[in-house]
Design a protein around this motif. Structure first.
Motif, mmCIF file in Angstrom:
data_model
loop_
_atom_site.group_PDB
_atom_site.id
_atom_site.type_symbol
_atom_site.label_atom_id
_atom_site.label_comp_id
_atom_site.label_asym_id
_atom_site.label_seq_id
_atom_site.Cartn_x
_atom_site.Cartn_y
_atom_site.Cartn_z
ATOM 1 N N LYS A 3 -4.547 6.251 2.666
ATOM 2 C CA LYS A 3 -4.241 5.193 2.848
ATOM 3 C C LYS A 3 -4.873 3.624 2.593
ATOM 4 C CE LYS A 3 -2.138 7.515 -0.890
ATOM 5 N NZ LYS A 3 -2.873 8.025 -2.366
ATOM 6 N N PRO A 4 -5.386 2.778 2.019
ATOM 7 C CA PRO A 4 -5.576 1.659 2.266
ATOM 8 C C PRO A 4 -4.111 0.540 2.616
ATOM 9 C CG PRO A 4 -5.543 1.282 -0.333
ATOM 10 C CD PRO A 4 -5.450 3.034 0.313
ATOM 11 N N VAL A 5 -4.664 -0.686 3.390
ATOM 12 C CA VAL A 5 -3.667 -0.474 4.496
ATOM 13 C C VAL A 5 -2.784 -1.532 3.119
ATOM 14 C CG1 VAL A 5 -3.146 -3.445 5.309
ATOM 15 C CG2 VAL A 5 -4.943 -1.942 6.468
ATOM 16 N N SER A 6 -1.574 -1.502 3.215
ATOM 17 C CA SER A 6 -0.861 -1.870 2.653
ATOM 18 C C SER A 6 -0.398 -3.189 1.901
ATOM 19 C CB SER A 6 0.817 -0.770 2.238
ATOM 20 O OG SER A 6 1.892 -0.489 1.055
ATOM 21 N N GLN A 7 -0.460 -4.049 1.535
ATOM 22 C CA GLN A 7 0.285 -5.198 0.932
ATOM 23 C C GLN A 7 1.854 -4.969 0.669
ATOM 24 O OE1 GLN A 7 -1.302 -8.564 -0.781
ATOM 25 N NE2 GLN A 7 -2.940 -7.867 -2.282
ATOM 26 N N LYS A 8 2.391 -3.925 0.391
ATOM 27 C CA LYS A 8 3.548 -3.452 -0.129
ATOM 28 C C LYS A 8 4.681 -3.511 1.337
ATOM 29 C CE LYS A 8 3.021 -1.578 -4.723
ATOM 30 N NZ LYS A 8 3.356 -0.422 -5.213
ATOM 31 N N PHE A 9 4.212 -2.655 2.562
ATOM 32 C CA PHE A 9 4.398 -1.924 3.621
ATOM 33 C C PHE A 9 4.925 -3.930 4.449
ATOM 34 C CE2 PHE A 9 5.112 1.882 1.340
ATOM 35 C CZ PHE A 9 6.378 1.936 1.575
ATOM 36 N N ILE A 10 5.105 -4.888 4.263
ATOM 37 C CA ILE A 10 5.185 -5.807 5.490
ATOM 38 C C ILE A 10 6.186 -5.923 6.437
ATOM 39 C CG2 ILE A 10 2.923 -6.389 3.984
ATOM 40 C CD1 ILE A 10 4.834 -9.478 3.278
ATOM 41 N N ASN A 11 6.795 -6.265 6.093
ATOM 42 C CA ASN A 11 8.363 -6.199 6.128
ATOM 43 C C ASN A 11 9.538 -4.701 6.641
ATOM 44 O OD1 ASN A 11 9.074 -9.537 4.545
ATOM 45 N ND2 ASN A 11 7.924 -8.521 6.779
ATOM 46 N N ALA A 12 9.914 -4.875 7.655
ATOM 47 C CA ALA A 12 11.422 -3.843 7.518
ATOM 48 C C ALA A 12 12.830 -3.902 7.965
ATOM 49 C CB ALA A 12 10.725 -2.395 8.037
ATOM 50 N N ARG A 13 13.403 -3.808 7.338
ATOM 51 C CA ARG A 13 15.132 -4.029 7.234
ATOM 52 C C ARG A 13 15.320 -3.389 8.581
ATOM 53 N NH1 ARG A 13 17.740 -6.260 2.395
ATOM 54 N NH2 ARG A 13 19.666 -5.671 3.849
ATOM 55 N N ALA A 14 15.673 -4.232 10.085
ATOM 56 C CA ALA A 14 16.080 -4.167 10.834
ATOM 57 C C ALA A 14 17.706 -2.710 10.730
ATOM 58 C CB ALA A 14 16.489 -5.213 11.682
ATOM 59 N N GLU A 15 18.225 -3.367 10.036
ATOM 60 C CA GLU A 15 19.720 -2.641 10.124
ATOM 61 C C GLU A 15 19.591 -1.664 9.591
ATOM 62 O OE1 GLU A 15 20.391 -7.351 8.058
ATOM 63 O OE2 GLU A 15 18.711 -5.554 8.946
#
Length: 233
Positions: A64-76
């Motif tokens: 898949k192409p580079v995602s703009q949706k997955f730019i962060n992840a919650r540390a918790e």
């Protein structure tokens, strides 16, 4: 959410700060956005800067192409998500920065851009994780995302999340493949508000086509996204 940051330091300054080598030239960046190719330091190559795309493509989404949706992840919850757990365990990185941006909402249509830095305005590192995947041409690409956590009292006035800023003394531990899961999770706390600064900046930051030193300069008055002065700061 962290969706925009800056890295206005020179190549020499970054090499000195992180004690790693950067091959090739580097142009300071004042308005970094997702999908762009950016410097990181990985657990696989801790002695040099690598250049990865911001916007991770999880293992389950091959080719898949580079995602703009997955730019962060919650540390918790990073250890609970199938899309991020393996990367957290095996593929961690430092994301060099010297500031990040958030927008304060004033009513339904008005937003004021703010920049957050350390008190000394020096370079620091976000906690990141990275992935490797094959694109449609069969080429190997590398991507990363930034972990976020609960905001401190400074950031909470503007936003309900902030990026995880690692303390300098914890950066090697974050990259160490032998660090325990328990020790790693302890590094993902909220950076103290007393050790940070914030100020309003120009609405030029709203467009990713703008990338100049004027982006990170403190404004004398609050200006919304339309360029209008406001009494609120």
């Amino acid at each position: 959410m962290c969706g925009r940051y800056s890295l206005s330091k020179s190549k020499i300054e970054l090499e000195e700060r992180f004690q790693v080598e950067m091959l090739g030239d580097f142009k300071p960046r004042y308005n970094i956005a997702p999908t762009q190719l950016l410097p990181v330091i990985t657990s696989d190559s801790p002695k040099g800067f690598s250049f990865f795309y911001w916007g991770i493509t999880p293992e389950f989404a091959k080719n898949k192409p580079v995602s703009q949706k997955f730019i962060n992840a919650r540390a918790e919850t990073v250890m609970e998500k199938v899309s991020f757990k393996n990367a957290f365990q095996k593929r961690r990185c430092l994301v060099p920065a010297d500031g990040f941006f958030e927008w304060k909402k004033l009513g339904k249509k008005t937003k004021i851009p703010y920049r957050f830095t350390l008190a000394d305005e020096g370079a620091f590192a976000f906690a990141g994780i990275w992935e490797e995947y094959e694109n449609e041409l069969g080429e190997s690409n590398h991507t990363f995302l930034i972990l976020t956590t609960a905001p401190n009292s400074l950031v909470s006035e503007i936003h309900d999340r902030m990026p995880v800023i690692l303390r300098k003394e914890d950066e090697k531990k974050w990259l160490d493949n032998y660090s325990s899961q328990e020790d790693l999770l302890k590094l993902l706390g909220t950076y103290q508000a007393e050790e940070m600064l914030s100020y309003t900046v120009s609405p030029l930051v709203n467009s990713i086509t703008n990338d100049s030193p004027s982006i990170i300069r403190k404004t004398s008055a609050s200006i919304d996204q339309f360029g209008n002065y406001t009494l609120f700061g």
